[in-house]
Write an enzyme that holds these catalytic residues in place. Structure first.
Site, PDB file in Angstrom:
ATOM      1  N   TYR A 112       0.849  -1.183   0.000  1.00 18.68           N
ATOM      2  CA  TYR A 112       0.000   0.000   0.000  1.00 18.68           C
ATOM      3  C   TYR A 112       0.884   1.232   0.000  1.00 18.68           C
ATOM      4  O   TYR A 112       2.076   1.147   0.294  1.00 18.68           O
ATOM      5  CB  TYR A 112      -0.923  -0.035   1.225  1.00 18.68           C
ATOM      6  CG  TYR A 112      -2.265   0.606   0.965  1.00 18.68           C
ATOM      7  CD1 TYR A 112      -3.067   0.155  -0.087  1.00 18.68           C
ATOM      8  CD2 TYR A 112      -2.725   1.658   1.735  1.00 18.68           C
ATOM      9  CE1 TYR A 112      -4.293   0.740  -0.336  1.00 18.68           C
ATOM     10  CE2 TYR A 112      -3.949   2.241   1.500  1.00 18.68           C
ATOM     11  CZ  TYR A 112      -4.739   1.784   0.451  1.00 18.68           C
ATOM     12  OH  TYR A 112      -5.949   2.369   0.206  1.00 18.68           O
ATOM     13  N   TRP A 114       0.979   4.269   1.681  1.00 18.15           N
ATOM     14  CA  TRP A 114       1.102   5.267   2.744  1.00 18.15           C
ATOM     15  C   TRP A 114       2.292   5.016   3.667  1.00 18.15           C
ATOM     16  O   TRP A 114       2.349   5.603   4.746  1.00 18.15           O
ATOM     17  CB  TRP A 114      -0.172   5.285   3.590  1.00 18.15           C
ATOM     18  CG  TRP A 114      -1.305   6.044   2.974  1.00 18.15           C
ATOM     19  CD1 TRP A 114      -2.438   5.526   2.431  1.00 18.15           C
ATOM     20  CD2 TRP A 114      -1.433   7.460   2.854  1.00 18.15           C
ATOM     21  NE1 TRP A 114      -3.257   6.528   1.977  1.00 18.15           N
ATOM     22  CE2 TRP A 114      -2.667   7.735   2.234  1.00 18.15           C
ATOM     23  CE3 TRP A 114      -0.610   8.541   3.213  1.00 18.15           C
ATOM     24  CZ2 TRP A 114      -3.117   9.020   1.960  1.00 18.15           C
ATOM     25  CZ3 TRP A 114      -1.056   9.823   2.942  1.00 18.15           C
ATOM     26  CH2 TRP A 114      -2.289  10.056   2.319  1.00 18.15           C
TER      27      TRP A 114
END
Length: 764
Positions: A112, A114
């Protein structure tokens, strides 16, 4: 005591100056000029040497002893400390085994975006580049934040990125807007964050100046503080926003307030939608009286608001949270349709906005140029899943599923490779996710911290944090490219992901393809210099940029969303089949989905207070984003910990609901339904609508019994409660924002919170 000179750096939630003592961040201060810095900066001190750091390479005991294969011991087994050489050799061997035996499709690159700010040390880019060098991998599309939006809006308005990066800017709203009608509010706590970094937080000041000029905000949200400061607050039954929008549209249609000239010139399919709106075919007019019965609001208030909207320069905004629920495609689609009926799309201060108050991007001026980037290469494997379907994929290999007009099949995944991100924050129904993670042969996780995902891995790779490596970063809606010099040396045996992948690549015979002969520092120079050749303006040399620490970049100022389309819809056609705003989509209608038809519509949710499930679970839980951290990042930091109640994530309750259950402020309660349960600490707050409770996501999952997939989470992670089902067959986006629960006082001594305690590592 070793103290370094103060240095500047950048995180997703802000730029700052740090002092470093004894190898850790001792203090931080936001950059001068940032008028509303994020409190999440307070999580940085102590983060480098936090007790939850992964100190060295580790392999799960069962995988080490028995070899790869499905295992129910993931999440409960002990770990064994190994050397870097052993980890590299075993991991390279497992990658080769899986690819040679099962093919590249059997590898899921489930990372992911982030993990941390940084254009080079971006974990998702690094792992995808590495896997592409090996021949590719099964990948995911879209995000947990915007799974429904990412599919519906390209079909309705031809894009979804432009709704954020080229949104109507705050300065235009301040100057021209009379009325902001905000579905889901404008939660300023979320504007602390921007992907890639942010150097200013202007939203609060802009709203203050907007009000000072006479502008009004109307907020539809069960949470009063989804708008900070003065507003007209309507607290509907959660999940009924589309019904409310339909009622407003009904008034516009029946009182001749809709701009039919705009609908005719710039839109297609309004006539089909209006038949539904007026109840021509189903006999149910979507009137304010109809919506009042569904939403719990006053019909006369809705009628009056529709008239105000037509009489003033109005912007209709929809928060991202509204599309993280069943039928989440409908809220942004209907919000855009309502704005189109007002006829103000493309006019300064009017029209539509998606995500104001969801992140510090909508409302900010976009860059006139791109940013330096690490090339990820080409993935020759076409297989993908919607990102929120990871449990379905692991549990049901080979099964067919519908997605965005396609009929696809889930691949048979043997190896999950995760670098950057903690799905125990993002994913729904954690008991089901834990069972899904039992299925692969091998789970690999790169992590600086012993997150729940790391604890469910077979091979744990200790990664550095942003503070321990050189990088630079910026975002597409922030005018600064900022150098991020290393603040301190890597902690314990941590390594940059790049160095880990380089070693693996060399073992697997693709080292030259992965590194191209460059060190990390050489990559930074190469990326910057290659980027500089694409610009139509001069930038300093890399060495000068690095010494200066930041570079100001030009932006497009004064933007109004779709102003160019309004000015000339023939020249500036949208990317839809018609080139227009598609209020009715022939393509979607042709898919034949019963949960997403050809125009925006009201679908009764499964998790809402108006349905039969509420008789058993009578409280509607809003699982929103936390104020003191980004998702689950640095949950052990001071700012995050300061929000805890009895060491657990706070749950806000209306005093009347608490009183009915014999619950007082500060009590520990059990929050439960038929999927799972967690403990939380009570905060009484009348800014929460009665029958609604609010429990933010991001508390690290902490099962009372790590061996039991259905175990109580003692720390307060609401994803043990949420339903693991997609928004619809169109997008299959995340639905983790809404869930029905019951709450009861926890009357025995609560188990201790051990979420941030690292496992004891066995040594061979």
């Amino acid at each position: 005591m070793a103290v370094s000179a103060a240095q500047t750096s950048l995180t997703h939630w802000g730029a700052f100056t740090a002092t470093v003592e004894n190898g850790d961040i001792a203090s931080v201060a936001p950059l001068p000029g940032d008028r509303d810095p994020s409190p999440a900066l307070g999580n940085l001190p102590g983060s480098v040497r936090h007790i939850s750091r992964v100190t060295g390479p580790a392999i799960r005991r069962g995988w080490l002893d028995d070899g790869p294969g499905p295992s129910t011991r993931r999440g409960a087994d002990e770990f064994v400390a190994v050397s870097w050489d052993e980890l590299t050799e075993r991991l390279a061997g497992e990658l080769r085994r899986v690819i040679d035996t099962h093919g590249n499709e059997a590898v899921y690159g489930g990372s992911y975006g982030w993990s941390s700010a940084g254009r080079f040390h971006h974990a998702q880019s690094q792992v995808h580049r590495f896997l592409n060098c090996l021949g590719g991998y099964t990948f995911s599309r879209h995000s947990y934040s915007l799974g429904a939006t990412g599919v519906i809006m390209p079909r309705v308005v031809g894009t979804h990125d432009d709704l954020f990066k080229r949104s109507t800017q705050w300065e235009v709203i301040v100057e021209h807007t009379d009325l902001m009608v905000c579905f889901g509010g404008v939660a300023l706590k979320n504007t602390g964050v921007n992907h890639g970094g942010t150097t200013a937080h202007p939203a609060r000041d802009a709203l203050d100046r907007f009000r000072a000029r006479g502008g009004r905000i109307v907020s539809f949200s069960p949470l009063r503080d989804d708008v900070t400061g003065e507003c007209d607050w309507h607290a509907p039954i959660p999940g009924t926003d589309v019904a409310i929008m339909l009622a407003l549209a009904h008034v516009l249609a029946t009182e001749s307030l809709a701009d039919r000239a705009f609908l005719s010139r710039y839109c297609t399919g309004y006539e089909r939608f209006e038949r539904y709106l007026l109840g021509v075919d189903d006999g149910v007019p979507k009137s304010p009286q109809w919506a009042a019965r569904i939403s719990g609001l006053d019909a006369d208030d809705l009628t009056a608001l529709a008239r105000r909207m037509a009489a003033h320069r109005t912007i209709v905004t929809v928060s991202w949270s509204l599309q993280r629920t069943r039928h989440g495609e409908q809220a942004p689609w209907m919000g855009l349709t309502l704005a189109a009926m007002l006829g103000q799309i493309g006019l300064p201060g009017g029209g539509f906005g998606h995500g104001y108050g969801s992140m510090n991007e909508p409302g900010l001026a976009p860059l006139r140029c791109g940013l330096p980037r690490l090339p990820q290469g080409v993935n020759p494997v076409p297989t993908f899943i919607p990102v929120a379907a990871v449990s379905d994929m692991l549990l049901h290999p080979g099964e067919p599923f519908d997605y965005n007009g396609l009929r696809l099949r889930y691949p048979d995944i043997k190896l999950v490779y995760w670098a950057g991100g903690n799905p125990f924050h993002h994913h729904q129904n954690l008991p089901r996710l834990r069972r899904a993670l039992h299925r692969p042969d091998t789970v690999v996780v790169h992590e600086p911290y012993w997150t729940p995902m790391a604890r469910h891995a077979d091979i744990v790779v200790p990664s550095t944090t942003f503070a321990e490596r050189d990088d630079f970063s910026g975002s597409r809606n922030d005018p600064v490219l900022m150098a991020m010099p290393r603040l301190t040396e890597p902690y314990a045996q941590s390594r940059d992901d790049y160095d880990t992948f380089a070693a693996l690549a060399h073992r697997l015979g693709v080292g030259d393809a992965f590194t191209e002969g460059r060190t990390s520092r050489q990559w930074l120079r190469h990326m910057y210099e290659k980027w500089s050749t694409t610009l139509d303006f001069e930038v300093p040399s890399f060495d000068r940029f690095w010494r200066d620490g930041r570079l100001r970049l030009p932006t497009d100022d004064g933007l109004t969303l779709l102003a160019d389309f309004r000015a000339d819809p023939d020249v500036h056609r949208l990317g839809t089949p018609s080139g227009l705003i598609e209020i009715f989509s022939t393509d979607i209608d042709g898919f034949g989905y019963d949960d997403c038809i050809g125009h925006p519509a009201w679908f009764e949710p499964t998790e809402w207070l108006g349905g039969p499930r509420a008789r058993r679970y009578p409280l509607h839980l809003i699982a929103n984003q936390p104020a003191g951290r980004l998702h689950g990042q640095l949950d052990g930091g001071a700012a995050s910990q300061a929000s805890k109640v009895a060491g657990r994530e706070p749950i806000r309750m209306h005093p009347d609901d608490a009183r009915a259950r014999g619950v007082a402020d500060g009590d520990v309660v059990r929050v439960f339904n038929d999927r799972g349960a967690c403990l939380a600490g009570v905060v009484l707050d009348d800014r929460v609508r009665p029958q609604v409770v609010q429990l933010s996501t991001g508390a690290w999952f902490d099962p009372a019994d790590p061996a039991d997939p259905d175990s109580l989470c003692v720390h307060g992670n609401p994803n043990v409660l949420t339903e693991d089902v997609g928004t619809s067959a169109l997008a299959r986006g995340c639905t983790g924002a809404h869930v029905l629960v019951q709450v009861e006082k926890y009357t025995t001594a609560p188990p201790p919170v051990r979420a941030h305690q690292p496992p004891v590592l066995a040594v061979r």
